[in-house]
Design an enzyme around this catalytic site. Structure first.
Site, mmCIF file in Angstrom:
data_model
loop_
_atom_site.group_PDB
_atom_site.id
_atom_site.type_symbol
_atom_site.label_atom_id
_atom_site.label_comp_id
_atom_site.label_asym_id
_atom_site.label_seq_id
_atom_site.Cartn_x
_atom_site.Cartn_y
_atom_site.Cartn_z
ATOM 1 N N ASP A 143 8.410 -65.466 16.372
ATOM 2 C CA ASP A 143 8.336 -65.820 14.958
ATOM 3 C C ASP A 143 9.512 -65.220 14.204
ATOM 4 O OD1 ASP A 143 7.706 -66.360 12.375
ATOM 5 O OD2 ASP A 143 5.609 -65.736 12.531
ATOM 6 N N CYS A 184 2.169 -73.830 13.516
ATOM 7 C CA CYS A 184 2.426 -72.382 13.617
ATOM 8 C C CYS A 184 1.540 -71.688 12.589
ATOM 9 C CB CYS A 184 3.913 -72.073 13.435
ATOM 10 S SG CYS A 184 4.579 -72.469 11.803
ATOM 11 N N ASN A 189 3.736 -72.398 8.651
ATOM 12 C CA ASN A 189 4.333 -73.733 8.455
ATOM 13 C C ASN A 189 5.589 -73.677 7.569
ATOM 14 O OD1 ASN A 189 3.367 -77.021 7.154
ATOM 15 N ND2 ASN A 189 4.538 -76.550 8.962
ATOM 16 N N CYS A 209 8.484 -71.581 9.056
ATOM 17 C CA CYS A 209 9.589 -71.202 9.957
ATOM 18 C C CYS A 209 9.626 -72.069 11.218
ATOM 19 C CB CYS A 209 9.490 -69.741 10.358
ATOM 20 S SG CYS A 209 9.696 -68.586 8.979
ATOM 21 N N ARG A 210 8.694 -71.849 12.150
ATOM 22 C CA ARG A 210 8.780 -72.496 13.468
ATOM 23 C C ARG A 210 8.359 -73.947 13.495
ATOM 24 N NH1 ARG A 210 5.130 -68.153 16.281
ATOM 25 N NH2 ARG A 210 4.232 -68.356 14.181
ATOM 26 N N SER A 211 7.170 -74.265 12.963
ATOM 27 C CA SER A 211 6.706 -75.659 13.114
ATOM 28 C C SER A 211 7.511 -76.664 12.290
ATOM 29 C CB SER A 211 5.192 -75.790 12.890
ATOM 30 O OG SER A 211 4.816 -75.435 11.599
HETATM 31 P P1 4NP Z 1 5.796 -69.346 10.865
HETATM 32 O O1 4NP Z 1 6.238 -67.893 10.350
HETATM 33 O O2 4NP Z 1 4.374 -69.211 11.341
HETATM 34 O O3 4NP Z 1 6.750 -69.649 11.959
HETATM 35 O O4 4NP Z 1 5.935 -70.275 9.657
HETATM 36 C C1 4NP Z 1 5.560 -67.156 9.374
HETATM 37 C C2 4NP Z 1 5.754 -67.440 8.039
HETATM 38 C C3 4NP Z 1 5.131 -66.676 7.072
HETATM 39 C C4 4NP Z 1 4.298 -65.637 7.448
HETATM 40 C C5 4NP Z 1 4.097 -65.356 8.794
HETATM 41 C C6 4NP Z 1 4.723 -66.123 9.759
HETATM 42 N N1 4NP Z 1 3.683 -64.845 6.446
HETATM 43 O O5 4NP Z 1 3.107 -63.790 6.807
HETATM 44 O O6 4NP Z 1 3.721 -65.200 5.267
#
Ligand code: 4NP
Length: 154
Positions: free
Chosen positions: A123, A8, A11, A13-15
């Site tokens: 997300d 994702c 790294n 939240c989702r993955s």
């Molecule tokens: P992920 O979510 O891609 O599912 O881990 C996010 C985590 C952090 C951020 C964006 C998306 N960020 O902007 O820091």
């Protein structure tokens, strides 16, 4: 060994949620010796960090181990190391293709869930809805395991 990498953006939240859910599913299918699992982010924003507290909370709720989850950045080498690179949304797909190419099969998790109208895993870093993400990721992981079992006669 069949090697699977979930990808994702951050790294956190989702993955990592997908990594933990899929590892749990693989274990329940007695395939831990045959399938290895990891996750990475296309960005380097959270390198070394544990998952987001919302992801940890949902894993705890469904009694899924969070062990070994630590953010790292996706690299072009991953396209040679892994058999399947499973991304969460179309932005991740574009980013992975921009970073490199290799023998790995690159696929979007919800593309393999025929019944799913949604093709991008939302997300929860932005939506705040970790439950919705959990449900979609779980569906995707179920189909992914069937697909890997078929393609590798497991
Ligand atoms: P992920 O979510 O891609 O599912 O881990 C996010 C985590 C952090 C951020 C964006 C998306 N960020 O902007 O820091």
């Amino acid at each position: 060994m069949v090697k699977v990498l979930f990808v994702c953006l951050g790294n956190i939240c989702r993955s990592p949620m997908a990594e933990a859910i899929f590892r749990d599913l693989v274990k329940k299918n007695q395939l831990s010796e045959k399938i290895s699992i990891d996750s990475a982010g296309t960005s380097g924003w959270h390198i070394g960090n544990p998952p987001h507290k919302g992801t940890l909370k949902i894993l705890k709720k469904y009694k899924i181990s969070e062990q070994g989850l630590k953010a790292r950045q996706f690299t072009a080498d991953d396209l040679y190391t892994f058999d399947y690179i499973v991304v969460m949304d179309d932005k991740n797909l574009d980013d992975v293709k921009r970073i490199g190419e290799g023998p790995a099969k690159v696929l979007r998790l919800l593309d393999i869930v025929e019944a799913s109208e949604r093709k991008n895993v939302p997300d929860p870093y932005h939506t705040g809805d970790f439950e919705e993400t959990y449900e979609l990721v779980t569906k995707g992981c179920d189909v992914l395991l069937q697909l890997i079992k078929e393609e590798h006669q497991l």
